[in-house]
Design an enzyme around this catalytic site. Structure first.
Site, PDB file in Angstrom:
ATOM      1  N   HIS A 207       5.407  -4.008  -9.505  1.00  0.00           N
ATOM      2  CA  HIS A 207       4.626  -5.203  -9.854  1.00  0.00           C
ATOM      3  C   HIS A 207       4.494  -5.371 -11.360  1.00  0.00           C
ATOM      4  O   HIS A 207       4.659  -6.466 -11.892  1.00  0.00           O
ATOM      5  CB  HIS A 207       3.230  -5.124  -9.219  1.00  0.00           C
ATOM      6  CG  HIS A 207       3.243  -5.027  -7.732  1.00  0.00           C
ATOM      7  ND1 HIS A 207       3.746  -6.015  -6.923  1.00  0.00           N
ATOM      8  CD2 HIS A 207       2.823  -4.051  -6.901  1.00  0.00           C
ATOM      9  CE1 HIS A 207       3.634  -5.656  -5.670  1.00  0.00           C
ATOM     10  NE2 HIS A 207       3.079  -4.463  -5.618  1.00  0.00           N
ATOM     11  N   ILE A 208       4.172  -4.272 -12.063  1.00  0.00           N
ATOM     12  CA  ILE A 208       3.971  -4.358 -13.505  1.00  0.00           C
ATOM     13  C   ILE A 208       5.306  -4.417 -14.232  1.00  0.00           C
ATOM     14  O   ILE A 208       5.521  -5.270 -15.103  1.00  0.00           O
ATOM     15  CB  ILE A 208       3.147  -3.155 -14.010  1.00  0.00           C
ATOM     16  CG1 ILE A 208       1.758  -3.168 -13.370  1.00  0.00           C
ATOM     17  CG2 ILE A 208       3.039  -3.176 -15.533  1.00  0.00           C
ATOM     18  CD1 ILE A 208       0.966  -1.903 -13.614  1.00  0.00           C
ATOM     19  N   GLU A 315      -9.074  12.910 -18.641  1.00  0.00           N
ATOM     20  CA  GLU A 315      -9.807  11.829 -19.304  1.00  0.00           C
ATOM     21  C   GLU A 315     -11.303  12.056 -19.167  1.00  0.00           C
ATOM     22  O   GLU A 315     -11.766  12.581 -18.146  1.00  0.00           O
ATOM     23  CB  GLU A 315      -9.406  10.475 -18.716  1.00  0.00           C
ATOM     24  CG  GLU A 315      -7.923  10.153 -18.929  1.00  0.00           C
ATOM     25  CD  GLU A 315      -7.520   8.793 -18.359  1.00  0.00           C
ATOM     26  OE1 GLU A 315      -8.395   8.096 -17.800  1.00  0.00           O
ATOM     27  OE2 GLU A 315      -6.336   8.427 -18.475  1.00  0.00           O
ATOM     28  N   HIS A 346      -7.433   4.066 -21.640  1.00  0.00           N
ATOM     29  CA  HIS A 346      -7.136   3.649 -20.264  1.00  0.00           C
ATOM     30  C   HIS A 346      -7.674   2.239 -19.999  1.00  0.00           C
ATOM     31  O   HIS A 346      -8.422   1.991 -19.058  1.00  0.00           O
ATOM     32  CB  HIS A 346      -7.748   4.632 -19.257  1.00  0.00           C
ATOM     33  CG  HIS A 346      -7.047   4.621 -17.924  1.00  0.00           C
ATOM     34  ND1 HIS A 346      -6.976   5.720 -17.107  1.00  0.00           N
ATOM     35  CD2 HIS A 346      -6.388   3.626 -17.254  1.00  0.00           C
ATOM     36  CE1 HIS A 346      -6.316   5.423 -16.003  1.00  0.00           C
ATOM     37  NE2 HIS A 346      -5.951   4.157 -16.068  1.00  0.00           N
TER      38      HIS A 346
END
Length: 468
Positions: A207-208, A315, A346
């Site tokens: 999709h990206i 993270e 992010h």
């Protein structure tokens, strides 16, 4: 280290009004767009609202500041919705989750096997993001807990960020901006390039990746891509047959792959050495995909001219001054001192439009599962969906039986249902778990209790639900 705290974003009134003007034109999946439109209300106006036989009220816990669009959808169903701005630790989750039926999370909350084992009443998990690696999917399925995510809604936001990073790296905009913030005027053209005529290599053409492909071509970039399956390219983009071919042929390499065993450490010292001298690497995929110490060495040696990183192997759990060696790894300070390296926390999908669309997509998926039993779009369950019951079917009940995928179950279930007319039935399996839905007619409340208990007594049973 002090506990994570929220930082209040600075948003001016103009930007807020512009962002909100997009909320009626959100990019979601075709299924969600249908269910969230006015047209769907007309098509489904005769739909029978189903009640939950074994769960009279539905308690929802939404963590990590889930967008209001999702909150409103769930509250609109009459669910008891509690919202928390931050993520919760494993012990905090275990303490809170025992009586929760629906939980919504983003990327920081970890739903481990230990947490899921304590979630005795949990029906469904909504990941208000693309990734689901923060959830133990196998354990969830073994408990009959469906997991939904939003694979479509923030694709455009990530693609636009990536294109911006390509231009910023080519022009060293990050360095020039930091220099001016320090009072240094450094007007240079050496090592600064137009992107027109350069080659962009996209790893992962989903999709990206495919959206980025179209945007990049409009900037004059030539696009090649590598994917593990053959895919038709958009525009003039061409698929190459190996990752090595892509790396050696690209001026910019952009990663858009999921976190899998096969993608962990996909870009290491060997792959970086295969890239063109003076090229750039962009990782807006998952932090585990790139060997960061190897990347640091490649930039220090001059092999790469720069990099943009939005995701990291570890993270922080919240906003604040936590991007350091103590909280993460020793390479944090290395990244911060490298030239022409863009570091973002992010934020690939962090736009007003994307978060609103994610709220709509996941919110509706959760409602369909709780109210109708539909697993369409679930990432850890077989996809089973029956057309809705209507007001013309007042004495019908929808039986949902999640069970171990072993021989003889259908025979036992049909024996339980044998004294009732089964109007429609569908079943499917995925790995060790199978999912059955059946609509039966002419069922009284007392008979529902008998059906429910009979199915609960089956040895293969994982979870039983009856909607009526």
């Amino acid at each position: 280290m002090s506990s994570a705290q929220d930082i209040v974003p600075r948003v001016n009134k103009t930007s807020r009004s512009v962002s909100n003007s997009w909320t009626n034109n959100l990019s979601t999946s075709p299924t969600v767009a249908f269910h969230s439109s006015q047209t769907s209300n007309m098509v489904r106006r005769n739909t029978k609202p189903l009640q939950r036989f074994e769960t009279k009220e539905v308690k929802v816990l939404l963590l990590e500041n889930v967008n209001e669009t999702g909150v409103d959808i769930l509250r609109g169903q009459g669910y008891q919705v509690e919202t928390v701005k931050s993520s919760l630790s494993e012990n905090e989750l275990i303490e809170r989750i025992s009586d929760i039926h629906v939980i919504g999370i983003r990327s920081k909350t970890k739903l481990t096997a230990r947490v899921l084992n304590a979630a005795k009443n949990l029906l469904v998990i909504g990941c208000f993001c693309i990734g689901t690696n923060q959830v133990d999917l196998k354990t969830a399925a073994s408990h009959g807990i469906a997991v939904f995510n939003s694979p479509f809604s923030n694709s455009r936001s990530v693609a636009e960020l990536t294109l911006a990073e390509i231009v910023a790296l080519a022009r060293q905009l990050g360095d020039r901006s930091m220099e001016l913030h320090k009072g240094i005027w450094n007007k240079v053209s050496a090592g600064c390039w137009e992107v027109r005529g350069k080659t962009l290599g996209i790893v992962g053409y989903g999709h990206i990746g495919s959206q980025l492909s179209v945007l990049a071509e409009s900037f004059g970039l030539s696009v090649i891509y590598y994917d593990v399956i053959p895919l038709m390219g958009l525009g003039t983009a061409k698929q190459v047959d190996s990752l090595k071919t892509l790396l050696s042929s690209s001026d910019f390499v952009s990663l858009h792959v999921p976190e899998l065993a096969e993608t962990k450490g996909m870009i290491g010292a060997e792959e970086l050495a295969a890239m063109r001298d003076g090229s750039y690497l962009i990782n807006n995929a998952r932090g585990s995909v790139v060997d960061i110490p190897a990347l640091v060495n490649a930039i220090r040696s001059g092999k790469l001219a720069g990099a943009a990183i939005d995701v990291y192997p570890h993270e922080p759990a919240g906003n604040g001054p936590y991007f350091n060696a103590q909280a993460l790894d020793t390479w944090a300070s290395d990244l911060q001192t490298l030239p022409n390296v863009l570091l973002t926390p992010h934020v690939g999908g962090s736009t007003e439009e994307a978060q609103s669309a994610i709220g709509v997509e996941v919110g509706h998926a959760l409602v369909r599962y709780v109210n109708e039993g539909s697993t369409q779009g679930a990432v850890n369950m077989p996809e089973v969906n029956l057309r809705s019951l209507t007001m013309d079917e007042p004495d019908h009940a929808r039986v949902i039986f999640i069970h171990k995928n072993v021989p003889g179950v259908l025979r036992n279930v049909n024996k339980v249902l044998e004294n009732h007319n089964v109007d429609k039935q569908m079943t499917d399996s995925r790995g060790d778990v199978a999912y059955l839905m059946a609509d039966v007619s002419g069922v009284t409340q007392e008979e529902m209790k008998t059906l429910y208990q009979s199915l609960e007594d089956l040895q293969s049973r994982i979870r039983t639900r009856i909607l009526y």
